[in-house]
Design a protein around this motif. Structure first.
Motif, mmCIF file in Angstrom:
data_model
loop_
_atom_site.group_PDB
_atom_site.id
_atom_site.type_symbol
_atom_site.label_atom_id
_atom_site.label_comp_id
_atom_site.label_asym_id
_atom_site.label_seq_id
_atom_site.Cartn_x
_atom_site.Cartn_y
_atom_site.Cartn_z
ATOM 1 N N SER A 164 0.828 -1.199 0.000
ATOM 2 C CA SER A 164 0.000 0.000 0.000
ATOM 3 C C SER A 164 0.862 1.248 0.000
ATOM 4 O O SER A 164 2.021 1.236 0.404
ATOM 5 C CB SER A 164 -0.928 0.011 1.221
ATOM 6 O OG SER A 164 -0.169 0.124 2.412
ATOM 7 N N GLU A 165 0.272 2.350 -0.459
ATOM 8 C CA GLU A 165 0.977 3.620 -0.468
ATOM 9 C C GLU A 165 1.117 4.166 0.949
ATOM 10 O O GLU A 165 0.396 3.765 1.868
ATOM 11 C CB GLU A 165 0.215 4.638 -1.317
ATOM 12 C CG GLU A 165 0.206 4.349 -2.797
ATOM 13 C CD GLU A 165 -0.491 5.450 -3.566
ATOM 14 O OE1 GLU A 165 0.060 5.882 -4.580
ATOM 15 O OE2 GLU A 165 -1.594 5.869 -3.147
ATOM 16 N N LYS A 166 2.040 5.120 1.088
ATOM 17 C CA LYS A 166 2.207 5.804 2.366
ATOM 18 C C LYS A 166 2.220 7.297 2.110
ATOM 19 O O LYS A 166 2.958 7.792 1.262
ATOM 20 C CB LYS A 166 3.515 5.381 3.042
ATOM 21 C CG LYS A 166 3.735 6.069 4.396
ATOM 22 C CD LYS A 166 5.006 5.585 5.057
ATOM 23 C CE LYS A 166 5.204 6.243 6.412
ATOM 24 N NZ LYS A 166 6.441 5.764 7.071
ATOM 25 N N TYR A 167 1.374 8.023 2.865
ATOM 26 C CA TYR A 167 1.287 9.467 2.734
ATOM 27 C C TYR A 167 1.912 10.128 3.956
ATOM 28 O O TYR A 167 1.618 9.763 5.100
ATOM 29 C CB TYR A 167 -0.173 9.924 2.614
ATOM 30 C CG TYR A 167 -0.896 9.362 1.411
ATOM 31 C CD1 TYR A 167 -0.204 8.892 0.294
ATOM 32 C CD2 TYR A 167 -2.285 9.294 1.387
ATOM 33 C CE1 TYR A 167 -0.862 8.380 -0.798
ATOM 34 C CE2 TYR A 167 -2.960 8.785 0.295
ATOM 35 C CZ TYR A 167 -2.242 8.317 -0.796
ATOM 36 O OH TYR A 167 -2.904 7.809 -1.878
ATOM 37 N N ARG A 216 -7.699 5.123 -0.981
ATOM 38 C CA ARG A 216 -6.621 4.295 -1.538
ATOM 39 C C ARG A 216 -6.099 3.240 -0.566
ATOM 40 O O ARG A 216 -5.170 2.523 -0.887
ATOM 41 C CB ARG A 216 -5.456 5.211 -1.941
ATOM 42 C CG ARG A 216 -5.818 6.376 -2.855
ATOM 43 C CD ARG A 216 -6.263 5.910 -4.217
ATOM 44 N NE ARG A 216 -6.544 7.028 -5.102
ATOM 45 C CZ ARG A 216 -5.670 7.568 -5.947
ATOM 46 N NH1 ARG A 216 -4.432 7.102 -6.015
ATOM 47 N NH2 ARG A 216 -6.024 8.571 -6.730
ATOM 48 N N ALA A 232 -4.322 3.724 2.013
ATOM 49 C CA ALA A 232 -2.918 4.080 2.238
ATOM 50 C C ALA A 232 -2.653 4.275 3.729
ATOM 51 O O ALA A 232 -3.544 4.663 4.493
ATOM 52 C CB ALA A 232 -2.571 5.357 1.482
ATOM 53 N N ASP A 288 5.199 8.048 -0.440
ATOM 54 C CA ASP A 288 4.769 8.062 -1.834
ATOM 55 C C ASP A 288 4.160 9.402 -2.216
ATOM 56 O O ASP A 288 4.073 9.739 -3.393
ATOM 57 C CB ASP A 288 3.741 6.950 -2.076
ATOM 58 C CG ASP A 288 4.322 5.565 -1.862
ATOM 59 O OD1 ASP A 288 5.196 5.165 -2.657
ATOM 60 O OD2 ASP A 288 3.919 4.892 -0.892
ATOM 61 N N LEU A 289 3.710 10.166 -1.221
ATOM 62 C CA LEU A 289 3.140 11.483 -1.457
ATOM 63 C C LEU A 289 3.298 12.307 -0.192
ATOM 64 O O LEU A 289 2.974 11.846 0.904
ATOM 65 C CB LEU A 289 1.655 11.373 -1.824
ATOM 66 C CG LEU A 289 0.914 12.677 -2.111
ATOM 67 C CD1 LEU A 289 1.444 13.324 -3.390
ATOM 68 C CD2 LEU A 289 -0.600 12.440 -2.245
ATOM 69 N N CYS A 349 9.591 12.760 -3.343
ATOM 70 C CA CYS A 349 8.345 12.158 -3.830
ATOM 71 C C CYS A 349 7.439 13.286 -4.314
ATOM 72 O O CYS A 349 7.740 14.467 -4.085
ATOM 73 C CB CYS A 349 7.673 11.360 -2.709
ATOM 74 S SG CYS A 349 7.118 12.371 -1.315
ATOM 75 N N THR A 381 4.922 16.669 -9.408
ATOM 76 C CA THR A 381 5.509 15.338 -9.546
ATOM 77 C C THR A 381 6.998 15.448 -9.812
ATOM 78 O O THR A 381 7.507 16.492 -10.199
ATOM 79 C CB THR A 381 4.840 14.546 -10.678
ATOM 80 O OG1 THR A 381 5.006 15.261 -11.913
ATOM 81 C CG2 THR A 381 3.361 14.359 -10.406
#
Length: 281
Positions: free
Chosen positions: A2-5, A29, A31, A99-100, A129, A279
């Motif tokens: 999974s993504e990580k914010y 998501r 996340a 990731d964000l 990121c 980005t």
């Protein structure tokens, strides 16, 4: 995986707008979320006692914002980091594990109005990121995701991010290419209609190349192409008023470019017509 914010928090209204936005996205998501609070040591004494007090205050702030996040109903994974240091340096280091990176639209710091601009601009220039900067603005229904197109590798990364975002949200992708004839005093006569048409043709080709393959990958994605004879920042800001998101590409990190964004990225982060994502190339 999974993504990580990574979400910057400081208890301010701007920070909590970004926190709510990040938590909503993380829920969609699935996340994980890491909250980060940095106690700015710029004005602090270097004595052990002062640094200890600052660390304690940072941890208290982090705890309060973690409780606030839970009060919003977020049921996912939340971790937190509380540190004392230089905010931009600490955010840069923390961005390596995200990731964000999500930040509120603060007006800056004691450097506001200087050559380097706001903290969000500096964070976007140094992060490892993509960076989302969230203003306190209303989103128009079905407004779409706007992306800047210029044919560069940075632009292609931005288009890929924006297309996935628009597809996930079920809104149109609005690809914007802006161009201006050279404004050289005394040489305006050189810009014939034929040259203007050639510029338009080049713009159409750049957009076509930029969005190539998206229809196959996202069959239900509506793609709107806009070619505007305008300064890029003005064109993007106007197109993104009330939009779900505006995505622009940064050409990367290295040397002084670690501290400076391109003029377009810098300009849209100063204007913030909607949530803006920068980005990485």
């Amino acid at each position: 995986m999974s993504e990580k914010y990574l979400i910057g928090v400081d208890g301010s209204e701007q920070s909590r707008v970004a926190l709510a936005w990040g938590l909503a996205r993380a829920t969609e998501r699935r996340a994980a979320v890491e909250l980060l609070h940095v106690a700015d040591d710029s004005f602090l004494s270097e004595s052990v006692a002062f640094l200890s007090e600052a660390q304690s205050a940072s941890e208290q702030m982090l705890q309060a914002e973690t409780e606030y996040a839970r009060s919003l109903g977020f049921a996912g994974t939340i971790t937190g980091t509380a540190v004392v240091g230089h905010p931009i340096a600490e955010v840069e280091e923390a961005s390596k594990r995200a990731d964000l990176l999500i930040l509120g639209a603060h007006g800056g710091s004691r450097f506001a109005g200087s050559f380097f601009g706001t903290r969000a601009v500096k964070a976007a220039a140094t992060a490892h990121c993509p960076v989302a900067v969230i203003p306190q603005r209303d989103v128009a229904p079905n407004a779409g995701v706007v992306v800047g197109v210029d044919g560069s590798e940075a632009s292609r990364k931005a288009i890929a991010f924006a297309a996935e975002e628009a597809s996930q949200r079920g809104v149109p992708l609005i690809a914007v290419y802006a161009w201006m004839p050279p404004l050289t005093p005394g040489l305006e006569y050189l810009w014939s209609e034929e040259l203007v048409e050639s510029q338009r043709a080049a713009a159409e080709e750049a957009i076509a190349i930029g969005v190539a393959g998206l229809a196959e990958r996202y069959p239900d994605l509506e793609i709107e192409r806009r070619i505007l004879q305008s300064a890029p920042v003005a064109a993007l800001v106007q197109s993104a008023e009330g939009a779900e998101m505006l995505v622009v590409g940064s050409r990367g990190r290295g040397g002084i470019s670690r501290l400076l964004l391109g003029s377009v990225s810098h300009g849209v982060l100063q204007a913030l017509p909607c949530p803006v994502v920068v980005t990485r190339a």
